[in-house]
Design a protein around this motif. Structure first.
Motif, PDB file in Angstrom:
ATOM      1  N   ARG A  64       0.847  -1.205   0.000  1.00 18.39           N
ATOM      2  CA  ARG A  64       0.000   0.000   0.000  1.00 18.39           C
ATOM      3  C   ARG A  64       0.878   1.249   0.000  1.00 18.39           C
ATOM      4  NH1 ARG A  64      -2.865  -1.249   4.003  1.00 18.39           N
ATOM      5  NH2 ARG A  64      -4.537  -2.237   2.825  1.00 18.39           N
ATOM      6  N   GLY A  65       0.537   2.174  -0.896  1.00 22.56           N
ATOM      7  CA  GLY A  65       1.311   3.406  -1.031  1.00 22.56           C
ATOM      8  C   GLY A  65       2.426   3.324  -2.061  1.00 22.56           C
ATOM      9  N   ARG A  66       2.775   2.109  -2.468  1.00 25.70           N
ATOM     10  CA  ARG A  66       3.818   1.926  -3.482  1.00 25.70           C
ATOM     11  C   ARG A  66       3.265   1.366  -4.796  1.00 25.70           C
ATOM     12  NH1 ARG A  66       7.719  -1.748  -2.695  1.00 25.70           N
ATOM     13  NH2 ARG A  66       6.426  -3.100  -1.377  1.00 25.70           N
ATOM     14  N   PHE A  67       2.257   0.516  -4.708  1.00 30.23           N
ATOM     15  CA  PHE A  67       1.667  -0.121  -5.881  1.00 30.23           C
ATOM     16  C   PHE A  67       0.286   0.480  -6.143  1.00 30.23           C
ATOM     17  CE2 PHE A  67       3.893  -4.553  -5.550  1.00 30.23           C
ATOM     18  CZ  PHE A  67       5.117  -3.923  -5.469  1.00 30.23           C
ATOM     19  N   THR A  68      -0.078   0.529  -7.421  1.00 35.72           N
ATOM     20  CA  THR A  68      -1.400   0.998  -7.818  1.00 35.72           C
ATOM     21  C   THR A  68      -1.986   0.061  -8.855  1.00 35.72           C
ATOM     22  OG1 THR A  68      -0.742   3.307  -7.453  1.00 35.72           O
ATOM     23  CG2 THR A  68      -2.727   2.918  -8.764  1.00 35.72           C
ATOM     24  N   ILE A  69      -3.184  -0.429  -8.576  1.00 38.67           N
ATOM     25  CA  ILE A  69      -3.893  -1.280  -9.530  1.00 38.67           C
ATOM     26  C   ILE A  69      -4.915  -0.429 -10.269  1.00 38.67           C
ATOM     27  CG2 ILE A  69      -5.630  -2.027  -7.842  1.00 38.67           C
ATOM     28  CD1 ILE A  69      -5.572  -4.794  -9.224  1.00 38.67           C
ATOM     29  N   SER A  70      -5.047  -0.689 -11.566  1.00 40.08           N
ATOM     30  CA  SER A  70      -6.030   0.030 -12.371  1.00 40.08           C
ATOM     31  C   SER A  70      -6.521  -0.891 -13.475  1.00 40.08           C
ATOM     32  CB  SER A  70      -5.428   1.309 -12.960  1.00 40.08           C
ATOM     33  OG  SER A  70      -4.334   0.999 -13.810  1.00 40.08           O
ATOM     34  N   ARG A  71      -7.593  -0.490 -14.126  1.00 39.12           N
ATOM     35  CA  ARG A  71      -8.143  -1.306 -15.209  1.00 39.12           C
ATOM     36  C   ARG A  71      -8.633  -0.430 -16.339  1.00 39.12           C
ATOM     37  NH1 ARG A  71     -12.522  -4.867 -12.581  1.00 39.12           N
ATOM     38  NH2 ARG A  71     -12.918  -5.512 -14.746  1.00 39.12           N
ATOM     39  N   ASP A  72      -8.604  -1.001 -17.541  1.00 37.79           N
ATOM     40  CA  ASP A  72      -9.136  -0.358 -18.737  1.00 37.79           C
ATOM     41  C   ASP A  72     -10.101  -1.352 -19.366  1.00 37.79           C
ATOM     42  OD1 ASP A  72      -9.661   0.698 -21.240  1.00 37.79           O
ATOM     43  OD2 ASP A  72      -7.636   1.498 -21.495  1.00 37.79           O
ATOM     44  N   ASN A  73     -11.381  -1.152 -19.130  1.00 37.70           N
ATOM     45  CA  ASN A  73     -12.376  -2.108 -19.626  1.00 37.70           C
ATOM     46  C   ASN A  73     -12.438  -2.110 -21.154  1.00 37.70           C
ATOM     47  OD1 ASN A  73     -13.026  -2.943 -17.040  1.00 37.70           O
ATOM     48  ND2 ASN A  73     -14.778  -1.564 -16.871  1.00 37.70           N
ATOM     49  N   ALA A  74     -12.115  -1.004 -21.787  1.00 43.07           N
ATOM     50  CA  ALA A  74     -12.131  -0.961 -23.247  1.00 43.07           C
ATOM     51  C   ALA A  74     -11.048  -1.853 -23.841  1.00 43.07           C
ATOM     52  CB  ALA A  74     -11.953   0.468 -23.725  1.00 43.07           C
ATOM     53  N   LYS A  75      -9.971  -2.068 -23.086  1.00 44.14           N
ATOM     54  CA  LYS A  75      -8.867  -2.902 -23.557  1.00 44.14           C
ATOM     55  C   LYS A  75      -8.832  -4.266 -22.876  1.00 44.14           C
ATOM     56  CE  LYS A  75      -5.840   1.000 -24.716  1.00 44.14           C
ATOM     57  NZ  LYS A  75      -4.522   1.638 -24.478  1.00 44.14           N
ATOM     58  N   ASN A  76      -9.810  -4.536 -22.016  1.00 46.13           N
ATOM     59  CA  ASN A  76      -9.817  -5.812 -21.278  1.00 46.13           C
ATOM     60  C   ASN A  76      -8.492  -6.045 -20.563  1.00 46.13           C
ATOM     61  OD1 ASN A  76     -12.400  -6.357 -22.144  1.00 46.13           O
ATOM     62  ND2 ASN A  76     -11.925  -8.353 -23.017  1.00 46.13           N
ATOM     63  N   THR A  77      -7.965  -5.013 -19.947  1.00 43.20           N
ATOM     64  CA  THR A  77      -6.633  -5.092 -19.357  1.00 43.20           C
ATOM     65  C   THR A  77      -6.625  -4.498 -17.947  1.00 43.20           C
ATOM     66  OG1 THR A  77      -5.588  -4.958 -21.538  1.00 43.20           O
ATOM     67  CG2 THR A  77      -4.211  -4.456 -19.634  1.00 43.20           C
ATOM     68  N   VAL A  78      -5.899  -5.168 -17.065  1.00 40.07           N
ATOM     69  CA  VAL A  78      -5.666  -4.665 -15.723  1.00 40.07           C
ATOM     70  C   VAL A  78      -4.165  -4.429 -15.575  1.00 40.07           C
ATOM     71  CG1 VAL A  78      -5.484  -6.978 -14.688  1.00 40.07           C
ATOM     72  CG2 VAL A  78      -6.113  -5.020 -13.264  1.00 40.07           C
ATOM     73  N   TYR A  79      -3.818  -3.400 -14.828  1.00 43.10           N
ATOM     74  CA  TYR A  79      -2.425  -3.001 -14.669  1.00 43.10           C
ATOM     75  C   TYR A  79      -2.029  -3.020 -13.194  1.00 43.10           C
ATOM     76  CZ  TYR A  79      -3.395  -1.081 -19.301  1.00 43.10           C
ATOM     77  OH  TYR A  79      -3.773  -0.931 -20.614  1.00 43.10           O
ATOM     78  N   LEU A  80      -0.747  -3.168 -12.957  1.00 43.20           N
ATOM     79  CA  LEU A  80      -0.202  -2.999 -11.619  1.00 43.20           C
ATOM     80  C   LEU A  80       1.057  -2.129 -11.750  1.00 43.20           C
ATOM     81  CD1 LEU A  80      -0.551  -3.794  -8.607  1.00 43.20           C
ATOM     82  CD2 LEU A  80       1.181  -5.568  -9.012  1.00 43.20           C
ATOM     83  N   GLN A  81       0.932  -0.886 -11.337  1.00 40.31           N
ATOM     84  CA  GLN A  81       2.075   0.014 -11.328  1.00 40.31           C
ATOM     85  C   GLN A  81       2.814  -0.175 -10.008  1.00 40.31           C
ATOM     86  OE1 GLN A  81       3.265   2.233 -13.745  1.00 40.31           O
ATOM     87  NE2 GLN A  81       4.993   2.462 -12.326  1.00 40.31           N
ATOM     88  N   MET A  82       4.080  -0.527 -10.101  1.00 41.72           N
ATOM     89  CA  MET A  82       4.880  -0.817  -8.912  1.00 41.72           C
ATOM     90  C   MET A  82       6.024   0.187  -8.819  1.00 41.72           C
ATOM     91  SD  MET A  82       4.975  -4.985  -9.116  1.00 41.72           S
ATOM     92  CE  MET A  82       6.032  -5.004 -10.559  1.00 41.72           C
ATOM     93  N   ASN A  83       6.003   0.971  -7.776  1.00 45.22           N
ATOM     94  CA  ASN A  83       7.043   1.982  -7.544  1.00 45.22           C
ATOM     95  C   ASN A  83       7.802   1.661  -6.266  1.00 45.22           C
ATOM     96  OD1 ASN A  83       6.081   3.415  -9.805  1.00 45.22           O
ATOM     97  ND2 ASN A  83       4.655   4.579  -8.542  1.00 45.22           N
ATOM     98  N   SER A  84       8.941   2.276  -6.121  1.00 48.62           N
ATOM     99  CA  SER A  84       9.773   2.095  -4.908  1.00 48.62           C
ATOM    100  C   SER A  84       9.973   0.622  -4.604  1.00 48.62           C
ATOM    101  CB  SER A  84       9.124   2.808  -3.721  1.00 48.62           C
ATOM    102  OG  SER A  84       8.963   4.182  -3.986  1.00 48.62           O
ATOM    103  N   LEU A  85      10.331  -0.123  -5.617  1.00 49.52           N
ATOM    104  CA  LEU A  85      10.451  -1.574  -5.462  1.00 49.52           C
ATOM    105  C   LEU A  85      11.568  -1.942  -4.502  1.00 49.52           C
ATOM    106  CD1 LEU A  85       9.695  -2.556  -9.125  1.00 49.52           C
ATOM    107  CD2 LEU A  85       8.512  -3.486  -7.126  1.00 49.52           C
TER     108      LEU A  85
END
Length: 114
Positions: A64-85
């Motif tokens: 929490r605070g480092r990763f962000t999950i998001s989705r794009d329903n038009a592209k049928n895709t989910v993302y995971l942005q991972m920072n400060s690994l």
């Protein structure tokens, strides 16, 4: 039948960033909750993040605070942005689709090392 394909893993130095993607086939993506899990060597698979079909999100305390999950329903895709690994983020990351049943991707390796 729904299939999930992850991409975006790789080797990154501590403090760096990566963005994972998970593309879903089929037409149920927008109605499904999507999640990311990870499994380190010798450990059980663990929850990382989830986004519901309505867009609500929740995270494991460790990311929490480092990763962000998001989705794009038009592209049928989910993302995971991972920072400060961190090195402890090293694992195989799996995408999950949940709607009445669970579907898993094949996994993508993330290695955090200098």
């Amino acid at each position: 039948q729904v299939q999930l394909v992850e991409s975006g893993g790789g080797l990154v130095q501590p403090g760096g960033s990566l963005r994972l993607s998970c593309a879903a086939s089929g037409s149920i993506f927008r109605f499904s909750d999507m999640g990311w899990y990870r499994q380190a060597p010798g450990e059980q698979r663990k929850f990382v993040a989830r986004i519901t079909s309505a867009g609500r999100t929740n995270y494991a305390d460790s990311v929490r605070g480092r990763f962000t999950i998001s989705r794009d329903n038009a592209k049928n895709t989910v993302y995971l942005q991972m920072n400060s690994l961190k090195p402890e983020d090293t694992a195989v990351y799996y995408c999950n689709l949940h709607r009445f049943l669970d579907v898993w991707g094949q996994g993508t390796q993330v290695t955090v090392s200098s």
